[in-house]
Structures are given as C-alpha cells and as structure tokens.
Enzyme design. Structure first.
Site, PDB file in Angstrom:
ATOM      1  N   CYS A   8     -20.450  11.671   0.972  1.00  0.00           N
ATOM      2  CA  CYS A   8     -20.062  12.033   2.756  1.00  0.00           C
ATOM      3  C   CYS A   8     -20.257  11.309   3.454  1.00  0.00           C
ATOM      4  CB  CYS A   8     -21.243  13.603   2.758  1.00  0.00           C
ATOM      5  SG  CYS A   8     -20.887  14.966   1.571  1.00  0.00           S
ATOM      6  N   ARG A  36     -16.367   7.669   0.358  1.00  0.00           N
ATOM      7  CA  ARG A  36     -17.819   8.069  -0.116  1.00  0.00           C
ATOM      8  C   ARG A  36     -17.260   9.368  -0.267  1.00  0.00           C
ATOM      9  NH1 ARG A  36     -20.967   5.197   3.781  1.00  0.00           N
ATOM     10  NH2 ARG A  36     -22.819   6.280   2.642  1.00  0.00           N
ATOM     11  N   TRP A  46     -18.992  14.578  -0.272  1.00  0.00           N
ATOM     12  CA  TRP A  46     -18.529  15.238  -1.680  1.00  0.00           C
ATOM     13  C   TRP A  46     -19.398  16.154  -2.208  1.00  0.00           C
ATOM     14  CZ3 TRP A  46     -22.359  15.073  -4.830  1.00  0.00           C
ATOM     15  CH2 TRP A  46     -22.094  14.353  -6.918  1.00  0.00           C
ATOM     16  N   ASN A  93     -25.023  14.524   6.038  1.00  0.00           N
ATOM     17  CA  ASN A  93     -24.424  13.794   4.688  1.00  0.00           C
ATOM     18  C   ASN A  93     -26.282  13.650   4.215  1.00  0.00           C
ATOM     19  OD1 ASN A  93     -24.198  11.771   2.913  1.00  0.00           O
ATOM     20  ND2 ASN A  93     -24.841  10.009   4.065  1.00  0.00           N
ATOM     21  N   GLY A  94     -25.963  14.060   2.664  1.00  0.00           N
ATOM     22  CA  GLY A  94     -27.707  14.044   2.314  1.00  0.00           C
ATOM     23  C   GLY A  94     -27.630  15.513   2.047  1.00  0.00           C
ATOM     24  N   GLU A 139     -20.578  -0.567 -20.120  1.00  0.00           N
ATOM     25  CA  GLU A 139     -19.545  -1.155 -18.981  1.00  0.00           C
ATOM     26  C   GLU A 139     -17.848  -0.717 -18.747  1.00  0.00           C
ATOM     27  OE1 GLU A 139     -20.467  -0.777 -15.815  1.00  0.00           O
ATOM     28  OE2 GLU A 139     -18.291  -1.779 -14.651  1.00  0.00           O
ATOM     29  N   LYS A 191     -16.059   2.550 -16.998  1.00  0.00           N
ATOM     30  CA  LYS A 191     -15.494   1.870 -16.352  1.00  0.00           C
ATOM     31  C   LYS A 191     -13.991   2.556 -17.398  1.00  0.00           C
ATOM     32  CE  LYS A 191     -15.824   0.429 -13.472  1.00  0.00           C
ATOM     33  NZ  LYS A 191     -17.045   0.058 -13.164  1.00  0.00           N
ATOM     34  N   GLU A 217     -14.189   6.738 -16.407  1.00  0.00           N
ATOM     35  CA  GLU A 217     -14.913   7.470 -14.529  1.00  0.00           C
ATOM     36  C   GLU A 217     -12.967   7.186 -14.050  1.00  0.00           C
ATOM     37  OE1 GLU A 217     -16.346   3.434 -12.516  1.00  0.00           O
ATOM     38  OE2 GLU A 217     -16.832   4.852 -12.020  1.00  0.00           O
ATOM     39  N   HIS A 253     -25.771   3.906 -37.593  1.00  0.00           N
ATOM     40  CA  HIS A 253     -27.436   5.294 -37.024  1.00  0.00           C
ATOM     41  C   HIS A 253     -26.626   6.600 -36.834  1.00  0.00           C
ATOM     42  CE1 HIS A 253     -29.175   1.695 -38.815  1.00  0.00           C
ATOM     43  NE2 HIS A 253     -29.737   1.188 -38.125  1.00  0.00           N
ATOM     44  N   LYS A 305     -18.294   7.113  -4.040  1.00  0.00           N
ATOM     45  CA  LYS A 305     -18.860   5.189  -4.216  1.00  0.00           C
ATOM     46  C   LYS A 305     -20.207   5.310  -4.102  1.00  0.00           C
ATOM     47  CE  LYS A 305     -18.095   0.696  -3.929  1.00  0.00           C
ATOM     48  NZ  LYS A 305     -17.288   0.446  -5.634  1.00  0.00           N
TER      49      LYS A 305
END
Ligand code: M6R
Length: 603
Positions: free
Chosen positions: A2, A27, A74, A98-99, A475, A479, A482, A498, A598
């Site tokens: 947000c 954001r 968000w 925000n939060g 990673e 990538k 997402e 395994h 982000k």
C-alpha cells in the site's frame, strides 16, 4: 505494501496525487483512490485495479481541491473492490492507511451497530472512531490523538477532516511515513519516491510519531504527545530517479543496470585490492553470524552462508524472518545479527531485527534504502547501493546484496585471521571482475529469448544447483514463479532423488546451474539422472563446464570462465533473463505481477 500520499497546498492537488500514486504503484496495485476537500466538503474518487483506472474515473467525474490524500492498495482485509478501496470516509473524516489495524474487529464491535460500515477493511474503523470523537465535541487534534490510542498493529495513516480544510493528520507506527517540505505546501508520502516530483527535503517520522501538517507548518509529536523536532534529510536525485529509459520494463532496465550497480556496491566495500570495513564493524568481536531476510534477500543470505563459512570460517546461520521471529531462536551472547532487505521496511525482517536487539545481539542492516526503518534502528547500517529498484521482481538488489555480502565475508576472513593479504587481494580482484562478467552474460539475451519461448509452454519447471548455486536455484524458481506464473521449484541437486525426481517425466524442463567448480561433476551426475528420466535440460555454466558437459544438455547457456567464488553473482544474470523472457512470451505484467507488492510491510 500500500502506498500513501497527501498534499496540503495552494494549488489543485488531484493530478499531483495521481502522479504520486503512479510512483507508489510498485507497493500495491489492487485498487486506488483519492479524497479531497472541495468547498468544505469531502469528495472521493476510487477505482478497482491500477492507477490508470482511477485516472479514467477522475476524467469521467473530476474532483479537486487544495488538500487531498490518496492511496494505492495491496489487499489484506477484504477483496480488491471499489468498496474496499481507500480513502475510507465516515462523516467528516477521510483516511488512508498502510499496514494492519489488528484489533479492528473489537473496535468495530464496540460501536454495537451504531455505525454503518461499508467495507470489509480493517481501515474503515479508524474513520469511524475519529468521526465519533469529533461528533462528541473533540477538536480534530484531540480526536486524532484519541483515535491513535485505540489502535493496535502496525500502520501509517493520513487523515483529512472535511470542515477542517488545511490540515493533514499523519501517524506512523510500524509502517514508514515521510513528510516532504515544500514552498507554501507540504506533503506526506510512504517514501521519498512518492514525493520525488514535489520535494527533496524529507522529514522521516519516527516510531510512534504523529504530525499535523498545514501548507506552512509541520508539527510533530512523539508517542507521548510531546512536541518534538526531527531532522530533515535532503534526498539525492539519483535515489529517487525512477524512469524506465529505453527499456520496455523496469525489470529489464534493472537487469542491465547490474553492470554498473555491482561495481557501485563494491566501491563501498573495496579500496583497491583491499577490503574496506564499514565504520564500527569488527568481526573479531563475534562468535556467530545470524543472517535474516525474506524472499530474494534470504536467498542472498543463503549464498552468503557458504562464503562466510568457506572464506571466513565464521559460523553462520540464515533464516527467513517470518520463521525466525516465532521460533525463539537461541542466540549466542557474542552474536552478530544481520538483516538483509532491499526496502528496509519488510515487516517480518524488521520484527526479526527488533527481536535480535532485544536479545542483546549487535545488529547490522544491509539495506538499499538508507533512510528506511531498518537502517535507522540497527546498530550499524550498511548500503546495498543498487539505486531505486522498481520492478517487483528483485534483480539488481539481489546481485548487489551478494556483492556486499561477498566483500563482508572477505572482511570477516581478514579480521579473524583466516586469510592473508595475498588471499584477500585475490578475492577482491575476483569481485572487481564481476561487472565486466555481468556485461558479457547479458550477451546471452537473444539465446535466452529463444529458450524462454519454449519454456513458456510448460506448466512447471525445476532448477537444480549445489553449494552456493543451490540458493541460486531457489532464486531462479522464485523469479520464474512470480512473473510468469509457471510453477517452479528449486532443489539442491543432490536432494532430488529423495522424492522430487518422481515428478520428472518426458519433456519436464530442468534448469541446471553448474559452473566448473569442485561440485561440478556431482551436479553433472544429477543432471544425468534427470536426463535419463526424460527431462529437457538447460545447463547454465561457464566455458569449461560447457566444454565438459554441454553436449549432454538440450541447451547450454555459457558465461565466460570466472573466479569460482563470484560465480553465483554472475550466473544470476541468465537466471533473471530466463524468467523475464518467459514472462514476456506469456504476456504477463512483468513489473507488477498479480497478487504481489514490492515492499511487504504486513506480516
Ligand atoms: O525489501 P526486501 O528485500 O525486504 O523484500 C523481501 C522480499 O519481499 C522480496 O525479495 C521478494 O521476494 C521479491 N519480490 C522477489 O523478487
């Protein structure tokens, strides 16, 4: 997570609020809205989706005024709908937030049906509490202070009051908030980037602070309500420059920037062939290093564990922040804890930092935003120095985190007596070679584009690596997931047999990351295991590795031979480009992938 912006000024604010929201869109981008005061009345415009939808709504039904607040969301509580979009209004009060307000259900219930709630959000109750306080006769200042006292959780708030035009009420508890200073105008914003077109002079609210902002004044109060003064920070233009240049996406721009940014990061930690110690950092004072981070930053920490153990022989652990903080970790009395974060605001990482401080650890924040909360709260703040990263998928911040951590491991080795001057020089020469190697890796772009067109046709993929290339496999999978929405898993190459090898069938794409190092032959054996079960293998390696094993794979991405120690930094580039081009082939929104934001400032 947000983004908030507010302007109290002497010129119409609506277009500038929208411009600020566009800068904050990284954001969150589920819905957006603005509220202004027009002739003593609150006016609001909201839209589901990205800021362009809000712009369309505003051109259909314009609103404007000399004061306003705005928000890009968000979603946490309540679906991304217009009704749940901020600002939330109750009576005379409009709120952006925000939060998370953790006790919102109790607070809602306390009205006992006396107020009509229009949204499913945790935010709306804030507007109701303040409006009820105003109706009970409190001044806006007292009503705001009264409201803040009721709230539990982590939040940043911006509030305007319809019949109190000329004042923005702001507060910060847990989530960042900056006040920008202007000429006959003042601003609030989630970060300096939001206010880049408006102001270069920022006052960062501290934990528990609240503020009353008018066009010509800024009053700040600490958590006890005592008036305080906070420093003004002049923001460097480079730190808030956010244009895409000639690139189609921020992500692509940021991938290419790594030729420069890896060197820029290194310059903070290198003095010729010697490593430079950040002020106050002496690894001999500690017997254990704990690295804590989330997402991509945690994978940088995973790679660094190998470096701290191998180069510095320093005991090192790495944990993801959301687990670390709740498992009562046993920390050494002589422990050093380092949080790694691009934003410096990630809620879980920040909580882990606070936990470590409470437990008596010396704390370091390795962050890209040096004005962030983590930078301010840690004992020592050190820079990632990758410049603003706007693409939601982290790229240049990752390689710069790696570069900084590599140099710090060399420093730890030097200070703790594990390496001599010659070894230090060799290790630092290896680091200095990275920018040019990154440049050469970018030349794989066309080949990667062809491979990506093929990968895009799959529902899932595997990434394999050993040693420090195991976290790079994680990673790579992150990538791809997402931004292309293809299901991908990263595995330690030796672990596949395994269980997960059961998933390999004819044509399953497997990306093997294996430069020529002491683990190369073992990884190649694991590559053979998946090949014999029908996997379609892309080998990412160096010239020596390509010569020895390239013929076995279906495709080979070859970077030049390089010093082994820095291979994870250089090999990040083809890994990032493969995800980028796959997403491009699938037509997804590369810079703003679905469901993501982000900066994750909620738990
Ligand atoms: O700002 P931070 O580095 O603390 O963010 C941590 C993660 O949220 C972040 O790395 C995330 O995993 C990225 N989207 C990955 O590309």
């Amino acid at each position: 997570m947000c983004g908030i912006i507010g302007i109290v000024g002497n010129r119409p604010v609506a277009p500038r609020l929208v411009d600020g929201l566009k800068r904050l869109e990284y954001r969150g981008y589920d819905s957006a809205g603005i509220a202004v005061i027009e002739g003593g009345d609150l006016k609001r415009s909201r839209a589901k989706g990205k800021i362009v939808e809000l712009e369309a709504e505003l051109s259909r039904a314009p609103i404007d005024g000399l004061i306003g607040i705005a928000h890009t969301r968000w979603a946490t509580h309540g679906k991304p709908t217009v009704a749940n979009a901020h600002p939330h209004i109750s009576g005379r009060v409009a709120v952006v937030h925000n939060g998370i307000i953790e006790n919102y259900e109790t607070l809602r219930a306390s009205f006992d049906g006396a107020r009509n709630f229009e949204s499913d959000t945790d935010t709306e109750v804030v507007a109701h509490i303040m409006d009820a306080a105003l109706s009970a006769g409190m001044t806006p200042k007292d009503a705001f202070a009264h409201t803040l006292k009721q709230l539990h959780g982590a939040f940043a708030l911006g509030v305007i009051v319809g019949d109190n035009a000329g004042h923005i009420y702001a507060a910060r508890r847990g989530s960042p908030l900056a006040i920008g200073l202007g000429d006959g105008e003042n601003y609030i914003g989630s970060d300096a980037i939001a206010l880049a077109a408006l102001s270069s002079d920022m006052v960062y609210l501290e934990e528990g602070d609240s503020a009353i902002i008018t066009a010509n004044s800024v009053e700040i109060f600490d958590e006890n309500g005592t008036a305080v003064s906070r420093d003004t920070t002049r923001i460097d233009d480079a730190a808030i420059a956010t244009d895409k240049g000639p690139f189609a996406h921020y992500m692509l721009k940021e991938v290419h920037e790594q030729v420069r940014t890896t060197g820029q990061t290194l310059s903070n930690y290198a003095d010729g062939e010697s490593v430079k110690a950040p002020e106050g950092l002496d690894f001999t004072a500690f017997d254990r290093l704990t690295l804590i981070a989330c997402g991509t930053a945690s994978y940088a920490g995973h790679v660094a564990k190998y470096w701290f153990e191998q180069i510095a022989q320093m005991p090192c652990e790495i944990d993801i922040a959301s687990e670390f903080r709740y498992r009562s970790p046993v920390l050494s009395p002589r422990g050093l804890a380092m949080v790694i974060s691009q934003s410096g605001e990630t809620a879980d990482t920040l909580a882990a930092l606070r936990y470590c401080k409470e437990k008596g650890q010396t704390t370091i924040a390795l962050v890209n935003v040096m004005t962030s909360t983590m930078a301010r709260e840690a004992d020592i703040a050190i820079p990632i120095d990758a410049g603003p990263e706007i693409g939601v998928a982290s790229t240049k911040a990752f390689t710069s985190q790696l570069m900084a951590l590599y140099a710090l491991s060399v420093l730890a080795g030097k200070q703790r007596g594990g390496i001599d001057v010659a070894a230090e020089a060799d290790l630092m020469k290896a680091a200095a070679a990275v920018p040019a190697l990154v440049g050469k890796s970018l030349l794989l772009d066309a080949q990667i584009k062809t491979l990506a067109a093929d990968l895009a046709g799959n529902r899932s993929a595997f990434y394999l690596g050993r040693g420090p290339h195991f976290p790079l496999a994680l990673e790579g999978a992150l990538k791809l997931k997402e931004i292309s929405y293809i299901h991908a898993e990263g595995y330690a190459a030796g672990e596949l047999k395994h269980g997960p090898i059961a998933l390999i069938e004819d044509g399953t794409p497997v990306i093997v990351i294996a430069p020529f190092d002491e683990l190369f032959e073992k990884t190649v054996s694991n590559m053979q295991e998946v090949l014999s079960r029908g996997a379609k293998v892309t080998l990412i390696t160096d010239a020596k590795g390509a010569k020895l094993a390239g013929h076995m794979a279906h495709a080979v991405l070859t970077v030049p031979d390089m010093p082994q120690t820095v291979a994870p930094i250089v090999l990040s580039v083809p890994v990032q480009l493969l995800a980028y081009h796959t997403a491009l082939a699938l037509g997804t929104d590369v810079d703003q992938p679905r469901n993501l934001a982000k900066s994750v400032t909620v738990e």
